[in-house]
Write an enzyme that holds these catalytic residues in place. Structure first.
Site, PDB file in Angstrom:
ATOM      1  N   VAL A  16      32.105  -2.445  16.739  1.00 27.03           N
ATOM      2  CA  VAL A  16      31.552  -3.685  17.295  1.00 27.03           C
ATOM      3  C   VAL A  16      32.409  -4.205  18.447  1.00 27.03           C
ATOM      4  CG1 VAL A  16      30.824  -6.045  16.782  1.00 27.03           C
ATOM      5  CG2 VAL A  16      30.502  -4.247  15.065  1.00 27.03           C
ATOM      6  N   LYS A 107      30.910 -10.023   7.958  1.00 24.34           N
ATOM      7  CA  LYS A 107      30.064 -10.603   6.898  1.00 24.34           C
ATOM      8  C   LYS A 107      30.854 -10.865   5.623  1.00 24.34           C
ATOM      9  CE  LYS A 107      28.989  -5.896   6.554  1.00 24.34           C
ATOM     10  NZ  LYS A 107      28.790  -4.990   7.648  1.00 24.34           N
ATOM     11  N   GLU A 131      26.859 -14.730  14.530  1.00 25.60           N
ATOM     12  CA  GLU A 131      25.526 -14.109  14.554  1.00 25.60           C
ATOM     13  C   GLU A 131      25.551 -12.643  14.125  1.00 25.60           C
ATOM     14  OE1 GLU A 131      22.110 -13.993  14.277  1.00 25.60           O
ATOM     15  OE2 GLU A 131      22.064 -15.488  15.878  1.00 25.60           O
ATOM     16  N   GLY A 136      22.724  -7.790  12.366  1.00 24.99           N
ATOM     17  CA  GLY A 136      23.125  -7.106  13.595  1.00 24.99           C
ATOM     18  C   GLY A 136      22.650  -7.828  14.843  1.00 24.99           C
ATOM     19  N   ILE A 138      19.722  -8.969  15.599  1.00 24.86           N
ATOM     20  CA  ILE A 138      18.607  -9.906  15.410  1.00 24.86           C
ATOM     21  C   ILE A 138      19.131 -11.339  15.480  1.00 24.86           C
ATOM     22  CG2 ILE A 138      16.826 -10.656  13.798  1.00 24.86           C
ATOM     23  CD1 ILE A 138      17.001  -7.884  12.489  1.00 24.86           C
ATOM     24  N   GLU A 192      28.288   5.597   5.392  1.00 24.00           N
ATOM     25  CA  GLU A 192      29.700   5.910   5.466  1.00 24.00           C
ATOM     26  C   GLU A 192      30.073   6.957   4.424  1.00 24.00           C
ATOM     27  OE1 GLU A 192      32.242   2.453   5.880  1.00 24.00           O
ATOM     28  OE2 GLU A 192      30.510   1.300   6.516  1.00 24.00           O
ATOM     29  N   LYS A 207      25.303 -10.779   3.392  1.00 25.39           N
ATOM     30  CA  LYS A 207      24.455 -11.277   4.484  1.00 25.39           C
ATOM     31  C   LYS A 207      23.482 -12.354   3.991  1.00 25.39           C
ATOM     32  CE  LYS A 207      24.781  -6.875   6.981  1.00 25.39           C
ATOM     33  NZ  LYS A 207      24.143  -5.549   7.122  1.00 25.39           N
TER      34      LYS A 207
END
Lengths: 429, 429
Positions: A16, A107, A131, A136, A138, A192, A207
């Site tokens: 990210v 998160k 956000e 992600g 959205i 993962e 989330k």
């Protein structure tokens, strides 16, 4: 407090963090227009600069010490994209205390320590935006806080984990087993090496806890969020569900009914006509039900370097606009105390139950009698062709409280004609 | 400039104005929490207080003169829900000049005079918000301006008109004719007595022009937006499309490709697997394609008293937050001049063509030869069972520029073996 240039420091140059950097560099011109002036990355800290990345920041920006970013008086906004609780929590709190705006996509941190962090931010006051921590790319958090905030929100239902949605899509479209679909997801980088936080629902639970707190204005204790993963879903369940007009999805559900709040994550049979049913592969979606707006759904990529980076950059621009206007703290957390959670035993859903029984007369009657005695009302029942001496029965109940249903199921499992209750899956309205 | 209470005046107490009033009253407590203090309607102007409404404001708030609202020094935010250009435009400009924040749900006004209004607002500066002008309750404008603004947006594609989507849904699911479906929509209140602004695409054109300007940062001249309605769509086209794997939708499309911008409204064949294909009845949806976020879709009710009221109230709270923080003008219009529009003749799409031809040898060859000579490449062709001496041929082309395609079609129409080219509908990727 007008500023010529807004300087951004990034903590953690992984998936990210690097996506955020790429967007800020690649779209610098349009971002400067929209933010009212340049937004520039001036510091990036990561403990490991040897790892391969597609785009690397210039040597002069790099550091291995988070404190180089947090203590830099020229940095206005600190972006935390490390993940996990420690040391991210301490870094975020330090950045807040030194008066910087903070953006995090973390998160787990926000679900576990959001209250502490937002309280600290309000005291200064500075902005903390997150956000990227749910859904992600959205823009669901912004929509709940700024857009739908005139509504009383009754319900938020989401497909919030791309890994499990990919696995379930493969199991549905390719009739694969859970294990095969998981291996495929790992091969493609959608799961993962240690996939269990995704598969068992922890990721989705973080989330939905974040979204529920915003939607209902009540703080959610993440330990109070029951979660059930998808590892027990079988191709047989997916096939039966399809014949009954459903697809199986891992849903994250938050409801506000009469002061009691339900937040839970579990697989569910979703009617094929439901807007969430068509959300496939790694896509995420969130359906929000408000008293004025009715049903609103947002759909998009729930993970990934650039999609989550897009959310982080949106947050950065929001804070930059507030800094330029002297308006940090413009949108604060409006949570009023902790949520009163509905005990899971009181939660009412319809149920899908698949059981293996001895193929002999009177079995259906015995089971149906127990359901009746325990006040579990049946919507439909299908007995499947038997294989040898064992038959399969698939029940769908009407709305029933979890505790009443479990009481009936215990008595049914004890019947000697019942070989196994193979699956119990809740049905979404 | 901290204010104890934010006072709102409403111009036009019709469908949207009354919905706004109901939400502000019904959710007053939570709105006050989120806005940082009470938000109260203190004035409502309408020329006709005799009409029946579900909820009426108290007598003391009512007026028949817009100037009573605009000139009231205690009103901080003016809500314009009159619709149309005159007198709404003058009222909005007056409210801006007197330093008030403005919220409007008026798509025609913003599409035709948005530049003038936003320029005036920036001069003061005050906020002008218009979420309700496109997509009803869907927070699409906020998402484009605050959420996805780190992206370079390549494309915005929407189903932005509920009336036509309802009609097309009835024609698809109930095999009804256009006329019957329209009558039904009128009976249910989904279509107006004079439905042509919806049916012929004007309404969708206003909305996509507004969204394109925000997405691409270029002002759009509404006269440059080609539009084609759905009145010529036949049940036969819907049936053929379905057999080919498509549904027919009225799409509003905006693309930014290499500096030239396309904005257009027309019916299109949408693949059944496309996220917009499942958007039925009066629902709206907007798909946004950004360089970082990828595809994001927002879905919800595109019209109605409370859904559009939800958008208006979101805008009111946004402005209230800015007023309390002394930050009006925090998010300004960032349009850089007017868009260079791509001429419609250069726009490339695939095409669906249905034609009636004489059922005799060599016809297919003659038509295919002309397509070939005009460089129109064919993707598929189906000749349908003939009725009497006339056969039906349905073609689907590859990507072709509008002008090249029209040249071929003119030559084909002139063939004496061609009875009629009944339908030409563009195909969405």
């Amino acid at each position: 407090m007008e500023q010529e240039q807004i300087n951004v420091g990034i903590l953690g140059y992984g998936i990210v963090g690097s996506g955020t950097y790429r967007i800020l560099c690649g779209n610098a011109e349009s971002i400067a227009q929209r933010a009212g002036g340049p937004v520039t990355v001036t510091r990036v800290a990561d403990i490991d600069w040897e790892r391969e990345r597609e785009v690397m920041p210039p040597q002069a920006l790099r550091s291995t010490e988070a404190t180089d970013v947090i203590n830099d008086p020229n940095v206005h906004i600190v972006v935390e994209t490390i993940g996990g609780v420690a040391p991210a929590r301490e870094y975020v709190l330090e950045a807040i205390r030194s008066g910087k705006g903070v953006v995090t996509s973390n998160k787990e941190l926000m679900a576990k320590h959001g209250s502490e962090i937002l309280d600290a931010a309000e005291e200064v006051p500075v902005d903390v935006e997150f956000e990227g921590s749910a859904g992600g790319g959205i823009p669901i958090i912004r929509s709940l806080k700024e857009g739908l905030e005139g509504n009383t929100i009754h319900e938020v239902v989401g497909i919030l984990n791309g890994t499990t949605n990919y696995i379930l899509t493969r199991m549905t479209e390719g009739s694969e087993s859970f294990d095969d679909a998981l291996s495929e997801a790992q091969k493609l980088g959608y799961a993962e090496a240690d996939p269990w936080a995704d598969v068992e629902g922890d990721d989705a639970a973080y989330k939905i806890a974040i979204l529920a707190a915003i939607a209902f204005g009540k703080r959610i204790n993440i330990a109070d969020v029951p979660r059930e993963g998808i590892s027990k879903i079988s191709p047989a369940d997916i096939r039966h569900a399809s014949e009954m007009g459903y697809v199986i999805k891992l849903l994250a559900i938050a409801k506000n009914a009469g002061g009691q709040i339900e937040v839970r994550v579990h697989p569910a049979l979703v009617p094929k006509s439901h807007p969430l049913a068509a959300v496939s592969d790694v896509f995420n979606a969130v359906l929000v039900r408000g008293d004025a707006v009715g049903d609103v759904m947002l759909y998009g990529r729930g993970a990934g370097s650039l999609p989550t980076g897009s959310a982080v950059v949106g947050d950065i621009i929001s804070i930059a606009r507030n800094i330029r206007n002297g308006a940090m703290g413009r949108v604060v957390c409006t949570c009023q105390g902790h949520a009163t959670m509905k005990p899971m035993g009181d939660v009412e859903t319809r149920k899908y139950v698949r059981m293996a029984v001895r193929d002999q007369p009177g079995v259906m009657g015995k089971i149906a009698t127990i359901f009746g005695e325990e006040k579990v009302s049946i919507n439909s029942v299908i007995q499947k062709r038997s294989e040898g001496t064992v038959a399969e029965i698939v029940w769908e109940t009407h709305l029933v409280a979890e505790s009443a249903f479990q009481a009936a199921l215990r008595r049914i499992s004890d019947l000697d004609v019942v070989v196994a209750t193979s699956s119990v899956i809740r049905v979404q309205e």
